[in-house]
Design a protein around this motif. Structure first.
Motif, PDB file in Angstrom:
ATOM      1  N   ASP B 218       0.861  -1.186   0.000  1.00 47.15           N
ATOM      2  CA  ASP B 218       0.000   0.000   0.000  1.00 47.15           C
ATOM      3  C   ASP B 218       0.896   1.234   0.000  1.00 47.15           C
ATOM      4  OD1 ASP B 218      -1.867   1.943   0.207  1.00 47.15           O
ATOM      5  OD2 ASP B 218      -2.669   1.313   2.151  1.00 47.15           O
ATOM      6  N   ILE B 219       1.497   1.466  -1.163  1.00 50.66           N
ATOM      7  CA  ILE B 219       2.504   2.522  -1.271  1.00 50.66           C
ATOM      8  C   ILE B 219       1.873   3.897  -1.112  1.00 50.66           C
ATOM      9  CG2 ILE B 219       4.403   3.384  -2.664  1.00 50.66           C
ATOM     10  CD1 ILE B 219       4.843   0.575  -1.971  1.00 50.66           C
ATOM     11  N   ALA B 220       0.635   4.007  -1.549  1.00 51.29           N
ATOM     12  CA  ALA B 220      -0.039   5.303  -1.408  1.00 51.29           C
ATOM     13  C   ALA B 220      -0.114   5.698   0.058  1.00 51.29           C
ATOM     14  CB  ALA B 220      -1.440   5.228  -2.022  1.00 51.29           C
ATOM     15  N   SER B 221      -0.465   4.753   0.883  1.00 47.24           N
ATOM     16  CA  SER B 221      -0.539   5.013   2.317  1.00 47.24           C
ATOM     17  C   SER B 221       0.842   5.345   2.885  1.00 47.24           C
ATOM     18  CB  SER B 221      -1.133   3.787   3.013  1.00 47.24           C
ATOM     19  OG  SER B 221      -1.069   3.922   4.405  1.00 47.24           O
ATOM     20  N   ALA B 222       1.839   4.596   2.433  1.00 45.94           N
ATOM     21  CA  ALA B 222       3.190   4.843   2.910  1.00 45.94           C
ATOM     22  C   ALA B 222       3.665   6.236   2.515  1.00 45.94           C
ATOM     23  CB  ALA B 222       4.147   3.785   2.349  1.00 45.94           C
ATOM     24  N   LEU B 223       3.334   6.615   1.303  1.00 50.04           N
ATOM     25  CA  LEU B 223       3.778   7.918   0.817  1.00 50.04           C
ATOM     26  C   LEU B 223       3.161   9.050   1.634  1.00 50.04           C
ATOM     27  CD1 LEU B 223       5.430   9.407  -1.303  1.00 50.04           C
ATOM     28  CD2 LEU B 223       3.462   9.330  -2.834  1.00 50.04           C
ATOM     29  N   ARG B 224       1.932   8.852   2.079  1.00 46.46           N
ATOM     30  CA  ARG B 224       1.273   9.869   2.899  1.00 46.46           C
ATOM     31  C   ARG B 224       2.005  10.069   4.223  1.00 46.46           C
ATOM     32  NH1 ARG B 224      -3.599   8.140   0.589  1.00 46.46           N
ATOM     33  NH2 ARG B 224      -3.862   6.470   2.107  1.00 46.46           N
ATOM     34  N   GLU B 225       2.679   9.038   4.686  1.00 41.36           N
ATOM     35  CA  GLU B 225       3.473   9.190   5.913  1.00 41.36           C
ATOM     36  C   GLU B 225       4.892   9.637   5.590  1.00 41.36           C
ATOM     37  OE1 GLU B 225       1.683   8.769   8.514  1.00 41.36           O
ATOM     38  OE2 GLU B 225       0.022   7.563   7.737  1.00 41.36           O
ATOM     39  N   LEU B 226       5.384   9.167   4.456  1.00 39.82           N
ATOM     40  CA  LEU B 226       6.793   9.388   4.144  1.00 39.82           C
ATOM     41  C   LEU B 226       7.112  10.860   3.906  1.00 39.82           C
ATOM     42  CD1 LEU B 226       9.582   8.311   3.542  1.00 39.82           C
ATOM     43  CD2 LEU B 226       8.828   7.655   1.257  1.00 39.82           C
ATOM     44  N   VAL B 227       6.251  11.537   3.171  1.00 41.32           N
ATOM     45  CA  VAL B 227       6.532  12.939   2.852  1.00 41.32           C
ATOM     46  C   VAL B 227       6.597  13.802   4.117  1.00 41.32           C
ATOM     47  CG1 VAL B 227       5.671  14.988   1.685  1.00 41.32           C
ATOM     48  CG2 VAL B 227       5.649  12.792   0.504  1.00 41.32           C
ATOM     49  N   PRO B 228       5.604  13.732   5.006  1.00 43.80           N
ATOM     50  CA  PRO B 228       5.734  14.532   6.227  1.00 43.80           C
ATOM     51  C   PRO B 228       6.909  14.092   7.095  1.00 43.80           C
ATOM     52  CG  PRO B 228       3.602  13.399   6.130  1.00 43.80           C
ATOM     53  CD  PRO B 228       4.313  13.068   4.878  1.00 43.80           C
ATOM     54  N   PHE B 229       7.168  12.805   7.136  1.00 44.66           N
ATOM     55  CA  PHE B 229       8.286  12.332   7.955  1.00 44.66           C
ATOM     56  C   PHE B 229       9.594  12.949   7.482  1.00 44.66           C
ATOM     57  CE2 PHE B 229      11.856   9.488   8.650  1.00 44.66           C
ATOM     58  CZ  PHE B 229      11.735   9.182   9.992  1.00 44.66           C
ATOM     59  N   VAL B 230       9.882  12.795   6.200  1.00 48.32           N
ATOM     60  CA  VAL B 230      11.151  13.295   5.678  1.00 48.32           C
ATOM     61  C   VAL B 230      11.202  14.823   5.775  1.00 48.32           C
ATOM     62  CG1 VAL B 230      12.553  13.514   3.611  1.00 48.32           C
ATOM     63  CG2 VAL B 230      11.479  11.335   4.149  1.00 48.32           C
ATOM     64  N   SER B 231      10.089  15.470   5.451  1.00 43.12           N
ATOM     65  CA  SER B 231      10.088  16.931   5.497  1.00 43.12           C
ATOM     66  C   SER B 231      10.307  17.421   6.926  1.00 43.12           C
ATOM     67  CB  SER B 231       8.764  17.459   4.950  1.00 43.12           C
ATOM     68  OG  SER B 231       8.527  16.940   3.657  1.00 43.12           O
ATOM     69  N   GLY B 232       9.592  16.816   7.852  1.00 41.76           N
ATOM     70  CA  GLY B 232       9.781  17.193   9.247  1.00 41.76           C
ATOM     71  C   GLY B 232      11.197  16.909   9.715  1.00 41.76           C
ATOM     72  N   GLY B 233      11.734  15.786   9.285  1.00 43.98           N
ATOM     73  CA  GLY B 233      13.102  15.445   9.660  1.00 43.98           C
ATOM     74  C   GLY B 233      14.106  16.440   9.114  1.00 43.98           C
ATOM     75  N   LEU B 234      13.927  16.796   7.860  1.00 40.58           N
ATOM     76  CA  LEU B 234      14.861  17.750   7.251  1.00 40.58           C
ATOM     77  C   LEU B 234      14.770  19.105   7.947  1.00 40.58           C
ATOM     78  CD1 LEU B 234      14.385  16.849   3.479  1.00 40.58           C
ATOM     79  CD2 LEU B 234      16.471  16.571   4.836  1.00 40.58           C
ATOM     80  N   ARG B 235      13.576  19.523   8.260  1.00 41.22           N
ATOM     81  CA  ARG B 235      13.426  20.806   8.945  1.00 41.22           C
ATOM     82  C   ARG B 235      14.096  20.765  10.316  1.00 41.22           C
ATOM     83  NH1 ARG B 235       9.284  23.247   5.720  1.00 41.22           N
ATOM     84  NH2 ARG B 235       7.779  21.572   5.799  1.00 41.22           N
ATOM     85  N   ALA B 236      13.985  19.622  10.968  1.00 39.59           N
ATOM     86  CA  ALA B 236      14.602  19.504  12.290  1.00 39.59           C
ATOM     87  C   ALA B 236      16.114  19.638  12.221  1.00 39.59           C
ATOM     88  CB  ALA B 236      14.217  18.164  12.921  1.00 39.59           C
ATOM     89  N   LEU B 237      16.679  19.364  11.055  1.00 39.23           N
ATOM     90  CA  LEU B 237      18.134  19.477  10.910  1.00 39.23           C
ATOM     91  C   LEU B 237      18.601  20.920  10.944  1.00 39.23           C
ATOM     92  CD1 LEU B 237      18.942  16.798   8.188  1.00 39.23           C
ATOM     93  CD2 LEU B 237      19.185  16.655  10.655  1.00 39.23           C
ATOM     94  N   GLN B 238      17.679  21.829  10.717  1.00 41.43           N
ATOM     95  CA  GLN B 238      18.088  23.244  10.700  1.00 41.43           C
ATOM     96  C   GLN B 238      18.504  23.730  12.074  1.00 41.43           C
ATOM     97  OE1 GLN B 238      16.145  26.020   7.536  1.00 41.43           O
ATOM     98  NE2 GLN B 238      14.504  25.085   8.713  1.00 41.43           N
ATOM     99  N   THR B 239      17.821  23.235  13.078  1.00 38.60           N
ATOM    100  CA  THR B 239      18.023  23.796  14.414  1.00 38.60           C
ATOM    101  C   THR B 239      18.878  22.901  15.295  1.00 38.60           C
ATOM    102  OG1 THR B 239      16.026  22.700  15.193  1.00 38.60           O
ATOM    103  CG2 THR B 239      15.771  24.918  14.281  1.00 38.60           C
ATOM    104  N   ALA B 240      18.697  21.618  15.126  1.00 38.42           N
ATOM    105  CA  ALA B 240      19.184  20.703  16.154  1.00 38.42           C
ATOM    106  C   ALA B 240      20.700  20.728  16.383  1.00 38.42           C
ATOM    107  CB  ALA B 240      18.720  19.295  15.826  1.00 38.42           C
ATOM    108  N   PRO B 241      21.507  20.303  15.421  1.00 34.60           N
ATOM    109  CA  PRO B 241      22.894  20.101  15.788  1.00 34.60           C
ATOM    110  C   PRO B 241      23.621  21.429  15.827  1.00 34.60           C
ATOM    111  CG  PRO B 241      22.460  19.354  13.547  1.00 34.60           C
ATOM    112  CD  PRO B 241      21.266  20.109  14.004  1.00 34.60           C
ATOM    113  N   ARG B 242      24.400  21.587  16.847  1.00 32.41           N
ATOM    114  CA  ARG B 242      25.145  22.800  17.127  1.00 32.41           C
ATOM    115  C   ARG B 242      25.896  23.306  15.885  1.00 32.41           C
ATOM    116  NH1 ARG B 242      29.775  23.496  17.325  1.00 32.41           N
ATOM    117  NH2 ARG B 242      30.373  21.327  17.208  1.00 32.41           N
TER     118      ARG B 242
END
Lengths: 242, 242
Positions: B218-242
């Motif tokens: 059910d790739i459609a379902s996976a994609l609905r989770e994958l896009v926010p996951f990766v986007s949220g993860g990438l955004r978190a990289l802006q602030t997190a590591p010193r």
DNA sequence: TACGGATTTCAACATTCAATGAAATATAAT
DNA sequence: ATTATATTTCATTGAATGTTGAAATCCGTA
């Protein structure tokens, strides 16, 4: 005159009469063939990690180990079983340490749930710490597990190894992310796995992409990015999909 | 009397005199052996995807294709080259479509940078859409690429295929995440790759873990989770590591 | 020291592997 | 129809594969 071919070896179950070392009764007695066993185990770990299970022959492995070809089958019964034992040896250690780290995180969090970061770190650190320390055996193991994790052929094997650990962490994540749908948590765990695998399978691609800014074997640096990435990604799953 | 063994085939470069189909001069002329070529290509894609490159023999592939064994080497020269052509066939398509999707995202964003979500989607959709449509050929291709991506042996091959695309998206992400360190972006891209690979290599593990709540295909379902996951993860990289 | 089981060695087994040579066939151009 | 080329078939190459007997060796124990 006895036949002397089958020294009453009892294999894991339903054993047809095959040869091989006798079962190990007490858990600390070192035996003669143990150094051979270890040499084969280590050589197989390295070779499998570099060339994949199907890409490496028992001849190559025993040659690297510096022992006779027939000893591989004597000690491990078959190539498949050798792979199983290569995996099992370190998988147990990682599993135990992950569970312990998760319990420790729970203890530190007191009554509340541990943070997502704490949970993710408890999952990642036990294995990645070994890579940070540049332990070659663990490096080969990590590369091997990464490959098996992706191959459909080995789903059963890697599942037996990874799934028990998975359920613990999925439950922990569920508590830490109460607003996330179960479906999101399961997929999030897969994404965590995938990101980790990408770090563990040091294929050297990131060097080429970054022109040397990043290095595949600088796991410490990767981990500093990986934890916030995964944590941020998991948190984003709480709100995003309807 | 002529020898008639070598029909002046010019292989990719430095060609030793080998046999094989003549080079294709005009781009639309269908030839006699094309159906055979296609049958082998498709069979190889399926077999490699299921069993891995080293886990499948040319015999199996030609058998699945329903053609003679020797035709594999006649049309593709070697097993390695067959793999290369299996990959190249679809990789071109995905690459082009990803670039086009990225340009379209840029166009929609006007003067500003496209959102992280838009960039991530432009990267993921071209390939995952085919899996959503349950295109079997693409499914096998995705499984194969996932395995090659992890294997150290095939770094060169997959690098040639994936790296050109990568640089475009890394640059796009750099603009979308101006506060993130370059190192973070490179690793973030690897994590994106890893999460996607986990979705593409449908090993069926998530069924077992989730007791049927999620499904590998059910790739459609996976994609609905994958896009926010990766986007949220990438955004978190802006602030997190010193 | 002699016995007996555990381990190691050596030599093969039967398959399977990728690759190739050469003859046979099909197809298009002349 | 004849010729040239492209493709297919068939047989086989030499090497490599996992696995297995059977004998030789090692080593603790009686």
């Amino acid at each position: 005159m006895k036949v002397r071919t089958a020294p009453a070896r009892k294999r894991s179950s339903g054993g047809l009469p095959k040869r091989g070392p006798a079962p190990r009764d007490d858990r600390n007695g070192a035996r003669r063939g143990d150094t051979t066993r270890l040499a084969i185990l280590n050589a197989a770990e390295r070779c499998f990690g570099e060339g994949g299970f199907d890409g490496v022959s028992l001849r190559t492995i025993t040659e690297v180990a510096g022992v006779d070809l027939a000893l591989a089958n004597y000690h491990f019964g078959s190539k498949d079983n050798l792979l199983r034992e290569v995996i099992a040896r370190r998988a147990r250690i990682v599993h135990d340490e992950r569970i312990r780290a998760l319990e420790e995180a729970r203890r530190l969090a007191g009554a509340r749930s541990p943070s997502v970061e704490a949970i993710v770190t408890a999952f990642l650190e036990p294995l990645l710490r070994r890579l940070i320390n540049r332990d070659q055996g663990w490096q080969h193991y990590a590369s091997l597990v990464s490959q098996l994790d992706i191959s459909p052929k080995f789903t059963v094997l890697t599942g037996d190894v990874l799934d028990p650990t998975a359920l613990h962490f999925i439950n922990a994540l569920r508590l830490a992310l109460p607003k996330a749908a179960p479906r999101a948590i399961y997929w999030g765990y897969m994404f965590l796995l995938g990101s980790m695998v990408q770090v563990m399978s040091a294929t050297g691609r990131i060097e080429r992409l970054s022109h040397g800014v990043c290095e595949s074997d600088d796991i410490a640096s990767a981990l500093r990015e990986l934890v916030p990435f995964v944590s941020g990604g998991l948190r984003a799953l709480q709100t995003a999909p309807r």
